[in-house]
Design a protein around this motif. Structure first.
Motif, PDB file in Angstrom:
ATOM      1  N   SER A  58      -4.349 -28.746  -3.632  1.00  0.00           N
ATOM      2  CA  SER A  58      -3.348 -27.712  -3.889  1.00  0.00           C
ATOM      3  C   SER A  58      -3.913 -26.779  -4.956  1.00  0.00           C
ATOM      4  O   SER A  58      -4.298 -27.229  -6.047  1.00  0.00           O
ATOM      5  CB  SER A  58      -2.058 -28.410  -4.337  1.00  0.00           C
ATOM      6  OG  SER A  58      -1.405 -27.645  -5.272  1.00  0.00           O
ATOM      7  N   GLN A  98      -8.644 -21.126  -0.647  1.00  0.00           N
ATOM      8  CA  GLN A  98      -7.556 -21.632   0.204  1.00  0.00           C
ATOM      9  C   GLN A  98      -7.871 -21.425   1.689  1.00  0.00           C
ATOM     10  O   GLN A  98      -7.603 -22.303   2.520  1.00  0.00           O
ATOM     11  CB  GLN A  98      -6.237 -20.932  -0.169  1.00  0.00           C
ATOM     12  CG  GLN A  98      -5.011 -21.485   0.542  1.00  0.00           C
ATOM     13  CD  GLN A  98      -4.777 -22.969   0.220  1.00  0.00           C
ATOM     14  OE1 GLN A  98      -4.545 -23.320  -0.920  1.00  0.00           O
ATOM     15  NE2 GLN A  98      -4.856 -23.834   1.234  1.00  0.00           N
ATOM     16  N   MET A  99      -8.475 -20.260   1.997  1.00  0.00           N
ATOM     17  CA  MET A  99      -8.824 -19.984   3.401  1.00  0.00           C
ATOM     18  C   MET A  99      -9.831 -21.034   3.918  1.00  0.00           C
ATOM     19  O   MET A  99      -9.690 -21.559   5.015  1.00  0.00           O
ATOM     20  CB  MET A  99      -9.422 -18.585   3.473  1.00  0.00           C
ATOM     21  CG  MET A  99      -9.599 -18.029   4.840  1.00  0.00           C
ATOM     22  SD  MET A  99     -10.834 -16.719   4.733  1.00  0.00           S
ATOM     23  CE  MET A  99     -12.355 -17.642   4.618  1.00  0.00           C
ATOM     24  N   TYR A 100     -10.823 -21.345   3.076  1.00  0.00           N
ATOM     25  CA  TYR A 100     -11.806 -22.362   3.488  1.00  0.00           C
ATOM     26  C   TYR A 100     -11.175 -23.764   3.550  1.00  0.00           C
ATOM     27  O   TYR A 100     -11.517 -24.560   4.418  1.00  0.00           O
ATOM     28  CB  TYR A 100     -13.025 -22.343   2.554  1.00  0.00           C
ATOM     29  CG  TYR A 100     -14.045 -21.303   2.974  1.00  0.00           C
ATOM     30  CD1 TYR A 100     -14.910 -21.529   4.031  1.00  0.00           C
ATOM     31  CD2 TYR A 100     -14.112 -20.069   2.326  1.00  0.00           C
ATOM     32  CE1 TYR A 100     -15.833 -20.568   4.430  1.00  0.00           C
ATOM     33  CE2 TYR A 100     -15.029 -19.097   2.720  1.00  0.00           C
ATOM     34  CZ  TYR A 100     -15.881 -19.354   3.774  1.00  0.00           C
ATOM     35  OH  TYR A 100     -16.784 -18.402   4.182  1.00  0.00           O
ATOM     36  N   PHE A 101     -10.246 -24.067   2.624  1.00  0.00           N
ATOM     37  CA  PHE A 101      -9.598 -25.390   2.674  1.00  0.00           C
ATOM     38  C   PHE A 101      -8.834 -25.522   3.989  1.00  0.00           C
ATOM     39  O   PHE A 101      -8.855 -26.576   4.623  1.00  0.00           O
ATOM     40  CB  PHE A 101      -8.638 -25.595   1.493  1.00  0.00           C
ATOM     41  CG  PHE A 101      -9.303 -25.584   0.140  1.00  0.00           C
ATOM     42  CD1 PHE A 101     -10.653 -25.887   0.008  1.00  0.00           C
ATOM     43  CD2 PHE A 101      -8.589 -25.275  -1.017  1.00  0.00           C
ATOM     44  CE1 PHE A 101     -11.279 -25.865  -1.233  1.00  0.00           C
ATOM     45  CE2 PHE A 101      -9.203 -25.263  -2.254  1.00  0.00           C
ATOM     46  CZ  PHE A 101     -10.548 -25.544  -2.363  1.00  0.00           C
ATOM     47  N   ASP A 102      -8.172 -24.420   4.424  1.00  0.00           N
ATOM     48  CA  ASP A 102      -7.437 -24.459   5.698  1.00  0.00           C
ATOM     49  C   ASP A 102      -8.424 -24.678   6.848  1.00  0.00           C
ATOM     50  O   ASP A 102      -8.178 -25.491   7.742  1.00  0.00           O
ATOM     51  CB  ASP A 102      -6.664 -23.146   5.924  1.00  0.00           C
ATOM     52  CG  ASP A 102      -5.535 -22.986   4.915  1.00  0.00           C
ATOM     53  OD1 ASP A 102      -5.141 -24.000   4.295  1.00  0.00           O
ATOM     54  OD2 ASP A 102      -5.054 -21.843   4.735  1.00  0.00           O
ATOM     55  N   GLU A 103      -9.549 -23.938   6.792  1.00  0.00           N
ATOM     56  CA  GLU A 103     -10.540 -24.038   7.875  1.00  0.00           C
ATOM     57  C   GLU A 103     -11.099 -25.460   7.978  1.00  0.00           C
ATOM     58  O   GLU A 103     -11.356 -25.960   9.058  1.00  0.00           O
ATOM     59  CB  GLU A 103     -11.656 -23.048   7.586  1.00  0.00           C
ATOM     60  CG  GLU A 103     -12.547 -22.754   8.788  1.00  0.00           C
ATOM     61  CD  GLU A 103     -13.598 -21.708   8.426  1.00  0.00           C
ATOM     62  OE1 GLU A 103     -13.254 -20.693   7.773  1.00  0.00           O
ATOM     63  OE2 GLU A 103     -14.776 -21.943   8.775  1.00  0.00           O
ATOM     64  N   ASN A 161      -7.742 -17.266  -3.214  1.00  0.00           N
ATOM     65  CA  ASN A 161      -7.360 -17.079  -1.815  1.00  0.00           C
ATOM     66  C   ASN A 161      -8.515 -17.402  -0.869  1.00  0.00           C
ATOM     67  O   ASN A 161      -8.308 -17.945   0.222  1.00  0.00           O
ATOM     68  CB  ASN A 161      -6.872 -15.642  -1.570  1.00  0.00           C
ATOM     69  CG  ASN A 161      -5.535 -15.399  -2.255  1.00  0.00           C
ATOM     70  OD1 ASN A 161      -4.812 -16.345  -2.579  1.00  0.00           O
ATOM     71  ND2 ASN A 161      -5.208 -14.140  -2.503  1.00  0.00           N
ATOM     72  N   LYS A 165      -6.095 -30.760   3.460  1.00  0.00           N
ATOM     73  CA  LYS A 165      -4.673 -30.662   3.094  1.00  0.00           C
ATOM     74  C   LYS A 165      -4.378 -31.366   1.769  1.00  0.00           C
ATOM     75  O   LYS A 165      -3.274 -31.252   1.241  1.00  0.00           O
ATOM     76  CB  LYS A 165      -3.820 -31.290   4.208  1.00  0.00           C
ATOM     77  CG  LYS A 165      -3.911 -30.548   5.531  1.00  0.00           C
ATOM     78  CD  LYS A 165      -2.785 -30.980   6.454  1.00  0.00           C
ATOM     79  CE  LYS A 165      -2.663 -30.100   7.679  1.00  0.00           C
ATOM     80  NZ  LYS A 165      -3.810 -30.138   8.580  1.00  0.00           N
ATOM     81  N   ASN A 166      -5.354 -32.109   1.255  1.00  0.00           N
ATOM     82  CA  ASN A 166      -5.124 -32.840   0.003  1.00  0.00           C
ATOM     83  C   ASN A 166      -5.513 -32.045  -1.246  1.00  0.00           C
ATOM     84  O   ASN A 166      -5.643 -32.607  -2.328  1.00  0.00           O
ATOM     85  CB  ASN A 166      -5.857 -34.198   0.028  1.00  0.00           C
ATOM     86  CG  ASN A 166      -7.332 -34.071   0.387  1.00  0.00           C
ATOM     87  OD1 ASN A 166      -7.780 -33.040   0.861  1.00  0.00           O
ATOM     88  ND2 ASN A 166      -8.089 -35.136   0.150  1.00  0.00           N
ATOM     89  N   TYR A 211     -19.647 -26.712   4.530  1.00  0.00           N
ATOM     90  CA  TYR A 211     -18.820 -25.894   3.635  1.00  0.00           C
ATOM     91  C   TYR A 211     -19.722 -25.083   2.705  1.00  0.00           C
ATOM     92  O   TYR A 211     -19.577 -23.870   2.556  1.00  0.00           O
ATOM     93  CB  TYR A 211     -17.885 -26.805   2.821  1.00  0.00           C
ATOM     94  CG  TYR A 211     -16.812 -26.074   2.034  1.00  0.00           C
ATOM     95  CD1 TYR A 211     -17.138 -25.263   0.945  1.00  0.00           C
ATOM     96  CD2 TYR A 211     -15.465 -26.218   2.368  1.00  0.00           C
ATOM     97  CE1 TYR A 211     -16.145 -24.603   0.226  1.00  0.00           C
ATOM     98  CE2 TYR A 211     -14.472 -25.557   1.646  1.00  0.00           C
ATOM     99  CZ  TYR A 211     -14.830 -24.754   0.577  1.00  0.00           C
ATOM    100  OH  TYR A 211     -13.850 -24.098  -0.143  1.00  0.00           O
ATOM    101  N   ASN A 268      -9.498 -28.112   7.017  1.00  0.00           N
ATOM    102  CA  ASN A 268      -8.375 -29.045   7.117  1.00  0.00           C
ATOM    103  C   ASN A 268      -8.229 -29.921   5.864  1.00  0.00           C
ATOM    104  O   ASN A 268      -7.925 -31.119   5.969  1.00  0.00           O
ATOM    105  CB  ASN A 268      -8.563 -29.919   8.371  1.00  0.00           C
ATOM    106  CG  ASN A 268      -7.249 -30.452   8.872  1.00  0.00           C
ATOM    107  OD1 ASN A 268      -6.183 -29.896   8.552  1.00  0.00           O
ATOM    108  ND2 ASN A 268      -7.291 -31.545   9.605  1.00  0.00           N
TER     109      ASN A 268
END
Ligand SMILES: C[S@@+](CC[C@H](N)C(=O)[O-])C[C@H]1O[C@@H](n2cnc3c(N)ncnc32)[C@H](O)[C@@H]1O
Length: 271
Positions: free
Chosen positions: A164, A152-157, A149, A161-162, A57, A159
């Protein structure tokens, strides 16, 4: 570098020299709680899949050459001239160093935090470090929507999910979060990581707002406590608060523990 920044740099150099003289490692510590925290968590030389993912990351955001339009919030953002910044430059200037990211992850797995709050997401390095493979549910606050944003894009990449992310000014977001939490008498934060708006008054205001949401085992972490003379004043006031029992000054961080069973004691420790 302008006069104000030169003055801050000089202050940090003197503060660091003072820290080196005063600090110890586990050998200067008599508290079993702090000794265990050092030897069973922070000083461990292990490697884990979580640390490996945090490294990936960290490298990804440091190599990301895309530009975004940044809205400035808080102290410290004055180093940039324009509002268009590369993600890699934001990561380098605002993000936590890799070593400290790993320490955050160690703290999360050692204490098994379940609920956490972070003030200052930026591109999400510290959020990812806190949340990676840990049982925490983390709410992270960020004023700049384009920066949030990216996080958030990196959190999605990755995974994650914990985590917000909430976008807005800290004061406004905190009031609405705390109002909601207030209606739920059992809600507490196991971890609060303060890493935005590094100035005395806002730091103390956020601390006081969040104090009622600490429980006996909560940990509050303040970033950059020696960044300026006024941040040092804020740190001294936090240490003196009657609800604070144990503190650790690691130069970059001030760690705060509320454990009523402990004597009030302040440690200065090299991490
Ligand atoms: C030092 S950076 C956070 C770095 C991040 N925790 C990490 O280590 O990767 C601080 C962030 O807080 C945000 N911030 C500062 N003051 C704020 C405020 N009053 N309201 C909302 N966001 C703020 C800034 O936009 C910036 O992105």
């Amino acid at each position: 570098m302008n006069f104000e920044n030169k003055f801050k740099l000089l202050h940090q150099i003197f503060a660091y020299i003072k820290f080196l003289f005063r600090s110890s490692n586990q050998h200067g510590v008599h508290s079993p709680f702090v000794y265990d925290l050092l030897t069973k968590c922070l000083y461990l030389k292990n490697d884990t899949p979580a640390f490996q993912k945090i490294r990936v990351y960290w490298n990804a955001v440091h190599r990301d050459k895309k530009s975004i339009k940044v809205t400035d919030f808080g102290a410290g953002s004055k180093v940039f001239k324009s509002n268009n910044r590369k993600i890699s430059a934001i990561a380098k200037n605002a993000g936590i160093p890799l070593k400290r990211a790993i320490l955050l992850n160690k703290l999360g797995s050692y204490f098994q935090f379940k609920s956490g709050l972070e003030l200052g997401t930026s591109v999400g390095i510290s959020s990812a470090a806190i949340a990676m493979d840990n049982p925490i549910s983390l709410t992270s606050l960020e004023g700049c929507s384009e920066t949030a944003n990216v996080a958030q894009m990196y959190f999605d990449e990755f995974n994650l999910k914990n985590i917000s992310v909430q976008i807005g000014e800290f004061d406004v977001l905190l009031d609405s979060i705390l109002e909601k939490e207030n209606t739920n008498k059992d809600s507490r934060f196991d971890l609060v990581y303060f890493d935005g708006n590094h100035q005395k008054e806002p730091t103390l205001k956020y601390f006081k707002k969040l104090l009622p949401f600490a429980q006996n085992n909560s940990v509050f972490i303040f970033d950059d406590i020696h960044w300026s003379a006024e941040m040092e004043e804020a740190w001294e006031e936090i240490k003196a608060d009657p609800s604070v029992r144990v503190t650790i000054d690691s130069f970059y961080w001030g760690l705060v523990f509320f454990r009523k069973e402990q004597e009030k004691e302040h440690f200065t420790i090299r991490l």
